[in-house]
Motif scaffolding. Structure first.
Motif, PDB file in Angstrom:
ATOM      1  N   LEU A  37      38.647  39.346  50.226  1.00  0.00           N
ATOM      2  CA  LEU A  37      37.977  39.743  48.991  1.00  0.00           C
ATOM      3  C   LEU A  37      36.513  39.302  48.956  1.00  0.00           C
ATOM      4  O   LEU A  37      35.724  39.856  48.196  1.00  0.00           O
ATOM      5  N   PHE A  38      36.134  38.321  49.779  1.00  0.00           N
ATOM      6  CA  PHE A  38      34.718  37.951  49.893  1.00  0.00           C
ATOM      7  C   PHE A  38      33.926  39.147  50.414  1.00  0.00           C
ATOM      8  O   PHE A  38      32.750  39.295  50.146  1.00  0.00           O
ATOM      9  N   ASN A  39      34.595  39.996  51.183  1.00  0.00           N
ATOM     10  CA  ASN A  39      33.955  41.169  51.767  1.00  0.00           C
ATOM     11  C   ASN A  39      33.982  42.375  50.837  1.00  0.00           C
ATOM     12  O   ASN A  39      33.597  43.459  51.244  1.00  0.00           O
ATOM     13  N   ARG A  61      53.258  38.083  45.560  1.00  0.00           N
ATOM     14  CA  ARG A  61      53.426  36.724  45.018  1.00  0.00           C
ATOM     15  C   ARG A  61      52.108  35.951  45.063  1.00  0.00           C
ATOM     16  O   ARG A  61      51.718  35.296  44.101  1.00  0.00           O
ATOM     17  N   HIS A  62      51.395  36.058  46.179  1.00  0.00           N
ATOM     18  CA  HIS A  62      50.138  35.326  46.319  1.00  0.00           C
ATOM     19  C   HIS A  62      49.040  35.922  45.437  1.00  0.00           C
ATOM     20  O   HIS A  62      48.223  35.171  44.891  1.00  0.00           O
ATOM     21  N   LEU A  63      49.033  37.215  45.279  1.00  0.00           N
ATOM     22  CA  LEU A  63      48.063  37.829  44.356  1.00  0.00           C
ATOM     23  C   LEU A  63      48.328  37.366  42.924  1.00  0.00           C
ATOM     24  O   LEU A  63      47.393  37.026  42.195  1.00  0.00           O
ATOM     25  N   ARG A  64      49.597  37.322  42.524  1.00  0.00           N
ATOM     26  CA  ARG A  64      49.931  36.824  41.170  1.00  0.00           C
ATOM     27  C   ARG A  64      49.469  35.378  40.989  1.00  0.00           C
ATOM     28  O   ARG A  64      48.942  35.007  39.944  1.00  0.00           O
ATOM     29  N   SER A  65      49.668  34.576  42.022  1.00  0.00           N
ATOM     30  CA  SER A  65      49.245  33.175  41.951  1.00  0.00           C
ATOM     31  C   SER A  65      47.733  33.069  41.780  1.00  0.00           C
ATOM     32  O   SER A  65      47.241  32.337  40.908  1.00  0.00           O
ATOM     33  N   LEU A  66      46.986  33.799  42.595  1.00  0.00           N
ATOM     34  CA  LEU A  66      45.521  33.762  42.494  1.00  0.00           C
ATOM     35  C   LEU A  66      45.045  34.326  41.166  1.00  0.00           C
ATOM     36  O   LEU A  66      44.071  33.828  40.590  1.00  0.00           O
ATOM     37  N   LEU A  67      45.733  35.336  40.657  1.00  0.00           N
ATOM     38  CA  LEU A  67      45.407  35.877  39.326  1.00  0.00           C
ATOM     39  C   LEU A  67      45.650  34.830  38.244  1.00  0.00           C
ATOM     40  O   LEU A  67      44.858  34.699  37.309  1.00  0.00           O
ATOM     41  N   SER A  68      46.729  34.073  38.372  1.00  0.00           N
ATOM     42  CA  SER A  68      47.055  33.072  37.347  1.00  0.00           C
ATOM     43  C   SER A  68      46.010  31.957  37.278  1.00  0.00           C
ATOM     44  O   SER A  68      45.788  31.377  36.218  1.00  0.00           O
ATOM     45  N   ARG A  74      42.239  41.695  38.675  1.00  0.00           N
ATOM     46  CA  ARG A  74      42.852  42.997  38.932  1.00  0.00           C
ATOM     47  C   ARG A  74      42.058  44.014  38.132  1.00  0.00           C
ATOM     48  O   ARG A  74      41.922  43.881  36.918  1.00  0.00           O
ATOM     49  N   VAL A  75      41.531  45.022  38.820  1.00  0.00           N
ATOM     50  CA  VAL A  75      40.678  46.005  38.170  1.00  0.00           C
ATOM     51  C   VAL A  75      41.364  47.370  38.232  1.00  0.00           C
ATOM     52  O   VAL A  75      41.645  47.874  39.324  1.00  0.00           O
ATOM     53  N   GLU A  76      41.654  47.926  37.070  1.00  0.00           N
ATOM     54  CA  GLU A  76      42.278  49.248  37.013  1.00  0.00           C
ATOM     55  C   GLU A  76      41.197  50.310  36.909  1.00  0.00           C
ATOM     56  O   GLU A  76      40.241  50.167  36.160  1.00  0.00           O
ATOM     57  N   VAL A  84      44.397  50.595  41.460  1.00  0.00           N
ATOM     58  CA  VAL A  84      44.141  49.191  41.126  1.00  0.00           C
ATOM     59  C   VAL A  84      43.484  48.542  42.324  1.00  0.00           C
ATOM     60  O   VAL A  84      43.915  48.732  43.459  1.00  0.00           O
ATOM     61  N   THR A  85      42.433  47.794  42.074  1.00  0.00           N
ATOM     62  CA  THR A  85      41.817  47.004  43.132  1.00  0.00           C
ATOM     63  C   THR A  85      41.834  45.543  42.724  1.00  0.00           C
ATOM     64  O   THR A  85      41.936  45.210  41.541  1.00  0.00           O
ATOM     65  N   TYR A  86      41.740  44.699  43.723  1.00  0.00           N
ATOM     66  CA  TYR A  86      41.653  43.258  43.512  1.00  0.00           C
ATOM     67  C   TYR A  86      40.275  42.822  43.978  1.00  0.00           C
ATOM     68  O   TYR A  86      39.778  43.301  45.002  1.00  0.00           O
TER      69      TYR A  86
END
Length: 113
Positions: A37-39, A61-68, A74-76, A84-86
């Motif tokens: 995502l840095f890129n 699971r890891h995306l949910r963790s980083l979101l929390s 998360r961009v719709e 949806v993009t992260y």
């Protein structure tokens, strides 16, 4: 307040801080997701391809963790395509210099060996 109580309170804060840090940065997949995502923003399947052999379940699971922790967002899409993009959040971008410094530090350790 007695010294030992103050010291115990400080230790509790330090332990919570370390636990949070390790929850975010203490595993391979979170670090690799952040690197991707840095890129720039990525869709779920783009991340999955870039992180092969990660499974769909583990990535979610890891995306949910980083979101929390609000490190990513998360961009719709507004286009009505349900895309949806992260992406890194503002907090995520603030950690970039620390990650670069950590990379340089680890690279220096490897050169010493």
């Amino acid at each position: 307040m007695p010294d030992h109580i103050e010291r115990d309170m400080e230790l509790e804060v330090v332990n919570r801080t370390i636990d949070t840090y390790l929850s975010i940065f203490g595993n391979r997949w979170n670090l690799l997701i952040l690197y991707e995502l840095f890129n720039g923003p990525k869709r779920f399947n783009e991340l999955k391809r870039a992180l092969d052999p990660i499974s769909q379940t583990v990535l979610a699971r890891h995306l949910r963790s980083l979101l929390s922790y609000r490190v990513i967002m998360r961009v719709e899409s507004d286009s009505g395509t349900n895309a949806v993009t992260y992406a890194l959040s503002e907090i995520g971008y603030k950690v970039t210099p620390a990650m670069i410094d950590t990379y340089r530090w680890i690279s220096g350790l490897e050169q010493v060996r």
